[in-house]
Design an enzyme around this catalytic site. Structure first.
Site, PDB file in Angstrom:
ATOM      1  N   ASP A 186     -67.251 -37.563  47.006  1.00 16.55           N
ATOM      2  CA  ASP A 186     -67.374 -37.388  45.557  1.00 16.55           C
ATOM      3  C   ASP A 186     -68.836 -37.074  45.228  1.00 16.55           C
ATOM      4  O   ASP A 186     -69.746 -37.453  45.961  1.00 16.55           O
ATOM      5  CB  ASP A 186     -66.905 -38.627  44.800  1.00 16.55           C
ATOM      6  CG  ASP A 186     -67.143 -39.923  45.570  1.00 16.55           C
ATOM      7  OD1 ASP A 186     -68.043 -39.960  46.431  1.00 16.55           O
ATOM      8  OD2 ASP A 186     -66.424 -40.892  45.323  1.00 16.55           O
TER       9      ASP A 186
ATOM     10  N   GLU B 294     -65.088 -40.222  39.067  1.00 14.26           N
ATOM     11  CA  GLU B 294     -65.118 -41.279  38.055  1.00 14.26           C
ATOM     12  C   GLU B 294     -64.270 -40.919  36.840  1.00 14.26           C
ATOM     13  O   GLU B 294     -63.919 -41.784  36.040  1.00 14.26           O
ATOM     14  CB  GLU B 294     -66.565 -41.551  37.621  1.00 14.26           C
ATOM     15  CG  GLU B 294     -67.494 -42.009  38.744  1.00 14.26           C
ATOM     16  CD  GLU B 294     -67.167 -43.396  39.274  1.00 14.26           C
ATOM     17  OE1 GLU B 294     -66.310 -44.077  38.673  1.00 14.26           O
ATOM     18  OE2 GLU B 294     -67.754 -43.802  40.292  1.00 14.26           O
TER      19      GLU B 294
END
Length: 388
Positions: free
Chosen positions: A76, A137
């Protein structure tokens, strides 16, 4: 775990990458500067097959001379809206934004792995796809990439990812088969009443009173509608409403989260929240509008892939308990076999004890090398039994 000399040789650049990326945190789907940095580093390593997806996702492809699986490794790349409190020299240059969840470390691990593959092409079996994914997120870059055809375009057989984790000591590799992290969803309740003067409550319908009863009622779901043998969490962390101390409010908003390790439990919670909230509101002469944002699924690790990791990590491996934290890596695992594991970074003597999403979260980059070592060895281990 034991780190090979070739991986140890990457430490200086891994540290430099982590600290450079730490200074330029960007929120989900806004990671322009981060993507540019990643592409520059891939070019430095001589990687020629690089693709862009979703504007900020970066995909690097390595094709080996030996036949084998197509393995994807994912990191990520987004940050959080958190004010940094570490006091380090390489602190965030973007006020109010920080890599407080370790994604800077994940990217540095992946870049170190990319450099390793470029230096050791003889170790590549089949096709290796490195995915630098935005928006973990939120709003969930994994599903966006799946919808955009990532898994089918690159014909991914299996996918691997990791997360630095301050609940395990430095050097630990932690994982477990099947459910390791929870399915999660967001709950939005709007309680609609009738406003009136506080001295004449009989003329209104008190949305605050109804909201209080709703929250009390909802907290009985886990204890009374879910088997004691199952795990679930229902938390309401935000409530807003009211205009003045002497006015019966006409509207209150409640926001919360729910998490579970099975779809059946999650579905039961969804059904009960809807029913309990609306029916309690009616009892107070109010209406409750219930909305859900169903987020990520259960991180469900493939047992054979976990066995491969355990074999590689040897005495550094521990079996983690399941955590109610959520991770959008789970969305890939709904489509193909996947492995997600923790890399320990806790060290009390160094002060590396802050939890994920804390403004004080920090770690020693040396222990990112364990992730690179696992990645490089997984190539061969996951291809055992394949035609090579």
């Amino acid at each position: 775990m034991e780190i090979s000399s070739a991986v140890n040789d990457l430490l200086t650049e891994v540290v430099a990458d982590r600290r450079a990326l730490h200074q330029i945190p960007e929120l989900g789907l806004q990671e322009k500067e981060t993507s540019a940095y990643i592409k520059k580093r891939l070019a430095d390593f001589g990687v020629t097959e690089v693709y862009d997806l979703l504007d900020t996702a970066v995909i690097a492809v390595y094709r080996g001379e030996k036949e084998g699986k197509t393995l994807a490794f994912r990191t990520d790349i987004d940050a959080l809206p958190v004010m940094e409190e570490t006091g380090v020299e390489f602190a965030s240059k973007h006020p109010g934004k920080m890599h407080a969840c370790g994604h800077d470390g994940h990217m540095a691990t992946m870049l170190g792995f990319a450099q390793y593959l470029s230096l050791h092409p003889e170790e590549i079996i089949g096709t290796i796809v490195l995915l630098f994914q935005p928006a973990e997120e939120g709003p969930g870059g994994a599903q966006l990439l799946i919808d955009d055809g990532f898994l089918t375009k690159f014909q991914i057989d299996q996918i691997i990812g990791l997360h630095v984790f301050p609940e395990f000591d430095e050097g630990i590799i932690a994982c477990k088969s099947h459910a390791m992290m929870a399915r999660n969803g967001e709950i939005y309740l709007t309680v609609k009443g009738i406003s009136s003067h506080g001295a004449q409550p009989q003329q209104g319908a008190d949305a605050i009173l109804a909201a209080s009863a709703i929250i009390q009622g909802l907290h009985a779901i886990v204890s009374r509608n879910i088997s004691p043998m199952e795990s679930a969490v229902l938390t309401f962390g935000k409530i807003t409403g009211g205009e003045a101390m002497n006015i019966i409010p006409g509207m209150v908003k409640i926001e919360g989260t729910m998490r579970a390790f099975s779809d059946d439990v999650y579905d039961t919670m969804t059904e009960r929240v809807q029913c309990v909230a609306t029916e309690i509101a009616k009892g107070y002469g109010c209406e409750c509008v219930v909305e859900f944002n169903h987020m990520y699924r259960v991180v469900d690790n493939d047992p054979s892939m976990v066995d491969a990791l355990k074999k590689i990590a040897k005495t550094s491996y521990v079996q983690t308990p399941p955590y109610m934290l959520a991770e959008d890596f789970s969305m890939y695992q709904k489509e193909i076999p996947g492995l997600f594991f923790f890399v320990g970074i806790r060290n009390e003597s160094k002060g590396y004890v802050a939890p994920l999403h804390s403004g004080k979260m920090n770690f020693d980059e040396t222990y990112l090398l364990g992730g690179i070592e696992c990645y490089r060895q997984l190539i061969a281990e996951l291809n055992k039994g394949e035609s090579v």
